[in-house]
Design a protein around this motif. Structure first.
Motif, short mmCIF file in Angstrom:
data_model
loop_
_atom_site.label_atom_id
_atom_site.label_comp_id
_atom_site.label_asym_id
_atom_site.label_seq_id
_atom_site.Cartn_x
_atom_site.Cartn_y
_atom_site.Cartn_z
N PHE A 298 34.32 -62.99 -9.49
CA PHE A 298 33.01 -62.32 -9.38
C PHE A 298 32.01 -63.24 -8.68
CE2 PHE A 298 33.13 -59.20 -13.26
CZ PHE A 298 33.99 -58.38 -12.55
N LEU A 299 31.12 -62.62 -7.92
CA LEU A 299 29.98 -63.31 -7.35
C LEU A 299 28.75 -62.56 -7.83
CD1 LEU A 299 29.07 -65.60 -5.41
CD2 LEU A 299 29.03 -63.87 -3.59
N ASN A 300 28.21 -63.01 -8.94
CA ASN A 300 27.13 -62.26 -9.58
C ASN A 300 25.88 -62.23 -8.71
OD1 ASN A 300 25.91 -60.82 -11.72
ND2 ASN A 300 24.91 -62.68 -12.41
N ASN A 301 25.19 -61.09 -8.75
CA ASN A 301 23.92 -60.94 -8.04
C ASN A 301 22.87 -60.60 -9.10
OD1 ASN A 301 21.74 -59.32 -6.48
ND2 ASN A 301 22.98 -60.25 -4.85
N SER A 302 22.03 -61.56 -9.43
CA SER A 302 21.09 -61.39 -10.54
C SER A 302 20.04 -60.31 -10.25
CB SER A 302 20.42 -62.72 -10.89
OG SER A 302 19.68 -63.20 -9.79
N THR A 303 19.70 -60.13 -8.97
CA THR A 303 18.74 -59.07 -8.61
C THR A 303 19.28 -57.71 -9.03
OG1 THR A 303 17.92 -60.35 -6.73
CG2 THR A 303 17.50 -57.98 -6.72
N LEU A 304 20.52 -57.44 -8.67
CA LEU A 304 21.13 -56.14 -9.01
C LEU A 304 21.49 -56.06 -10.48
CD1 LEU A 304 23.43 -55.51 -5.91
CD2 LEU A 304 21.14 -54.63 -6.36
N ALA A 305 21.87 -57.18 -11.09
CA ALA A 305 22.20 -57.17 -12.52
C ALA A 305 20.96 -56.82 -13.34
CB ALA A 305 22.74 -58.53 -12.94
N LYS A 306 19.82 -57.39 -12.99
CA LYS A 306 18.57 -57.07 -13.69
C LYS A 306 18.21 -55.60 -13.49
CE LYS A 306 13.72 -58.37 -14.23
NZ LYS A 306 13.28 -56.96 -14.20
N LEU A 307 18.41 -55.11 -12.28
CA LEU A 307 18.15 -53.69 -12.01
C LEU A 307 19.02 -52.81 -12.89
CD1 LEU A 307 16.96 -51.35 -10.29
CD2 LEU A 307 18.84 -51.76 -8.68
N GLU A 436 16.30 -56.15 -0.10
CA GLU A 436 15.99 -57.41 0.56
C GLU A 436 16.28 -58.61 -0.34
OE1 GLU A 436 11.91 -56.90 1.54
OE2 GLU A 436 12.29 -55.28 2.99
N ASP A 437 15.86 -58.51 -1.60
CA ASP A 437 16.08 -59.63 -2.53
C ASP A 437 17.56 -59.81 -2.84
OD1 ASP A 437 13.37 -59.97 -2.59
OD2 ASP A 437 13.06 -59.15 -4.59
N ALA A 438 18.27 -58.70 -3.00
CA ALA A 438 19.71 -58.79 -3.28
C ALA A 438 20.46 -59.42 -2.11
CB ALA A 438 20.27 -57.40 -3.59
N LYS A 439 20.07 -59.04 -0.90
CA LYS A 439 20.73 -59.59 0.30
C LYS A 439 20.42 -61.08 0.44
CE LYS A 439 22.93 -59.15 4.31
NZ LYS A 439 22.73 -60.45 4.96
N ALA A 440 19.17 -61.48 0.21
CA ALA A 440 18.81 -62.90 0.31
C ALA A 440 19.60 -63.72 -0.70
CB ALA A 440 17.31 -63.06 0.10
#
Length: 462
Positions: A298-307, A436-440
Motif C-alpha cells: 500500500f501507498l497510503n494517501n492521507s488526503t484521500l483517507a481523511k476524505l 490537487e492535494d492528493a496528487k501533490a
C-alpha cells in the motif's frame, strides 16, 4: 445538500444491489473464472447507461464501465472472486455446501455490489447537478491470487486516473483499510527434476528432486537471519514423489515472499532463486523457476483517507434488526476465543455484536496480508476503506465471514459503503483542492519513481 440524490438513487436500486450481491454469493467463482459475476455486473452497468467494456486490458473477466467526460477521472475498484475451500450455507455454524469448491470468505460479492451501488448513486447526482468529470467502475478479477489488477495495470487500465477509491467489507467502519499498510508480494514455484531409481536397490543411480526441495527449504531458513525484519517467507511442498521406495524425479515447492516494500521483495526473490539453483547443483538435479507474479505494498494517501473517513461519518447507515443481532451474536458465540480477543482489542463489553461507530485508524508497523490495490496506489492517488459487514468476532478468510456475506448484515454494510463511495466521488468532483492535494502528496511519496508492473510482458492471464 451534497449526496441526497445519490443516496436516494442507491436506495431506489437497493433490490438490484442486493440481488447482485447474493447471486454472486450463491455462485462463487475462483480467480479469472468469475464469468457469471462479470456478466451480471456488466449487464447492470449497461442497463444503467454506462459504456461497458468486458475483457479490458486483455483480462477476460475484467470490466471497465465509464460514465461522463473530462477531468477529474475517478476510478472505483470492484472485486468479485471467491476463495477455495470456504463454501458455506447461510448458517451460524460451519456448514460447507456439498459440491461447491469456492466460497465468499472474504466478502467480495459485497465488494463488487457496493461499488456498483456507489457509481449508480454518483451518476444520478452528476446528472442532476450537471457535474463534469468521468467515473469508471473497474471490475477487477482474481484479487485473492494478487495479480488481477496487476494484469490490468500492465494493459494500462489505470493510467488515466486522477484518483482511485477502493472498498472492502470488514468488521469496522474505518479509513484507510489496515491503517494504510500492507505487504508487497511475489509468488513463485520451484520445480526440480531428477532421476528415478530403486531407493533400496540402487539409490546411487537416483537423483532426488525431493532432496533438492528440502535443501532449498533449509537454505531458506538460513536466509531468514539475513533479511530485514519486515520480510516474510512462507512455502508449501506441492509435489514430493509417489512412493518411499522410488527416488523422486519430480518435486516442487510454492513460495510467497512478502515485505513492506517492493524493493525488499525483489531482492529476497533473487536470493531465493540463487538458493534454488544451489540446491539443484548439490543434488545434480535441474530447477525450473515459475514466477507467478506479484503486487505492491500500500501507498497510503492521507488526503484521500481523511476524505473517506469524513464521508463515513456523514453517510447514513441502516439500523440492525433483531434478526441481524441474533444472527451476529450466534456467529460470535461460535468462535468464543476469537470473539473475546475482539472485545478486548476494541475495549467493548460482552454482548457487543457489531462495531457501529466510525473508528479512528490505528497506525500499524506490520504489513500483515497483501492486496493488488497497492499496485493502483503506485499509479495514482488512491485510498481504501471498510464498513461493518460482519460480526465483530469474524476473522478474515473464514466460514463466519462467508456466512455474513450472504446475510442481511452484509447487505446493510454494502449499502452504507455504496453511499460513502458516492459521497467521496461527489466531493472530489466538486472540490478541485482535494485532487490537487492528493496528487501533490502522491508525487512526494513516489519521489520520482515510476510504477514497474510485476507482471512481465510474456506472462499470460491464467
Amino acid at each position: 445538500m451534497l449526496g441526497q440524490t445519490a443516496y436516494k438513487a442507491i436506495d431506489d436500486n437497493r433490490a438490484l444491489i442486493k440481488k447482485v450481491a447474493l447471486d454472486i454469493w450463491a455462485n462463487p467463482e475462483g480467480p479469472y473464472r468469475e464469468f457469471k459475476a462479470c456478466e451480471w455486473m456488466a449487464d447492470a452497468l449497461t442497463n444503467a447507461g454506462f459504456s461497458v467494456e468486458v475483457g479490458t486490458a486483455g483480462v477476460p473477466t475484467a470490466i471497465k464501465a465509464t460514465y461522463g467526460s473530462g477531468h477529474p477521472t475517478i476510478g472505483f475498484l470492484a472485486e468479485y472472486d471467491a476463495l477455495p475451500g470456504l463454501s458455506q450455507e447461510l448458517a451460524a455454524e460451519k456448514k460447507p455446501i456439498e459440491g461447491q469448491p469456492y466460497g465468499h470468505g472474504c466478502g467480495h460479492n459485497l465488494l463488487g455490489a457496493a461499488t456498483l451501488g456507489g457509481v449508480l448513486g454518483l451518476k444520478a447526482e452528476m446528472e442532476e447537478k450537471k457535474l463534469p468529470g468521468t467515473i469508471i467502475y473497474f471490475g477487477c478479477p482474481a484479487e485473492e491470487v494478487l495479480t488481477g489488477k496487476c494484469f490490468m495495470a500492465r494493459g494500462g487500465a489505470f493510467d488515466d486516473l486522477d484518483i482511485a477509491i477502493g472498498f472492502h467489507p470488514g468488521k469496522t467502519n474505518v479509513a484507510p483499510m489496515n491503517g494504510g499498510v500492507s505487504n508487497a508480494l511475489d509468488s513463485v514455484k520451484f520445480h526440480f527434476k531428477g532421476r528415478t531409481a530403486h531407493a533400496g536397490g540402487d539409490p546411487h543411480n537416483g537423483r532426488s528432486a525431493l532432496d533438492a526441495v528440502e535443501l532449498m527449504n533449509v537454505g531458506t531458513q538460513y536466509l531468514r537471519e539475513h533479511v530485514t525484519s519486515d520480510v516474510r517467507i512462507h512455502y508449501i511442498i506441492t509435489e514430493g514423489g509417489t512412493a518411499p521406495n522410488i527416488v523422486p524425479d519430480r518435486a516442487s515447492s510454492y513460495y510467497f515472499i512478502r515485505a513492506l516494500s517492493r524493493e525488499a521483495v525483489e531482492d529476497t526473490y533473487e536470493r531465493l532463486c540463487k538458493i534454488a539453483k544451489g540446491a539443484a547443483m548439490m543434488t545434480e538435479t535441474e530447477v525450473e523457476i515459475e514466477y507467478l507474479g506479484g503486487c505492491y505494498n500500500f501507498l497510503n494517501n492521507s488526503t484521500l483517507a481523511k476524505l473517506a473517513l469524513d464521508c463515513l461519518r456523514e453517510a447514513p447507515r441502516e439500523p440492525w434488526s433483531e434478526e441481524d443481532l441474533k444472527f451476529g451474536d450466534a456467529i460470535n458465540r461460535a468462535m468464543p476465543a476469537t470473539y473475546e480477543k475482539a472485545l478486548t482489542s476494541f475495549g467493548l463489553p460482552d454482548g457487543t455484536v457489531f462495531l457501529d461507530e466510525v473508528q479512528e485508524p490505528k497506525p500499524t508497523s506490520g504489513g500483515g496480508g497483501s492486496s493488488d490495490v497497492g499496485d493502483v496506489q503506485h499509479i495514482c492517488p488512491c485510498t481504501t476503506f471498510t464498513t461493518t459487514c460482519m460480526a465483530i468476532g469474524c476473522t478474515g478468510h473464514s466460514w463466519q465471514t462467508a456466512a455474513c456475506a450472504g446475510a442481511e448484515i452484509g447487505v446493510k454494510g454494502t449499502i452504507y459503503a455504496a453511499k460513502t463511495m458516492a459521497l467521496i466521488g461527489l466531493k472530489v468532483l466538486t472540490d478541485p483542492k482535494i485532487r490537487e492535494d492528493a496528487k501533490a502528496e502522491f508525487d512526494k511519496a513516489m519521489a520520482g519513481k515510476k510504477y514497474k508492473c510485476p507482471i512481465t510482458s510474456d506472462m499470460l492471464v491464467p
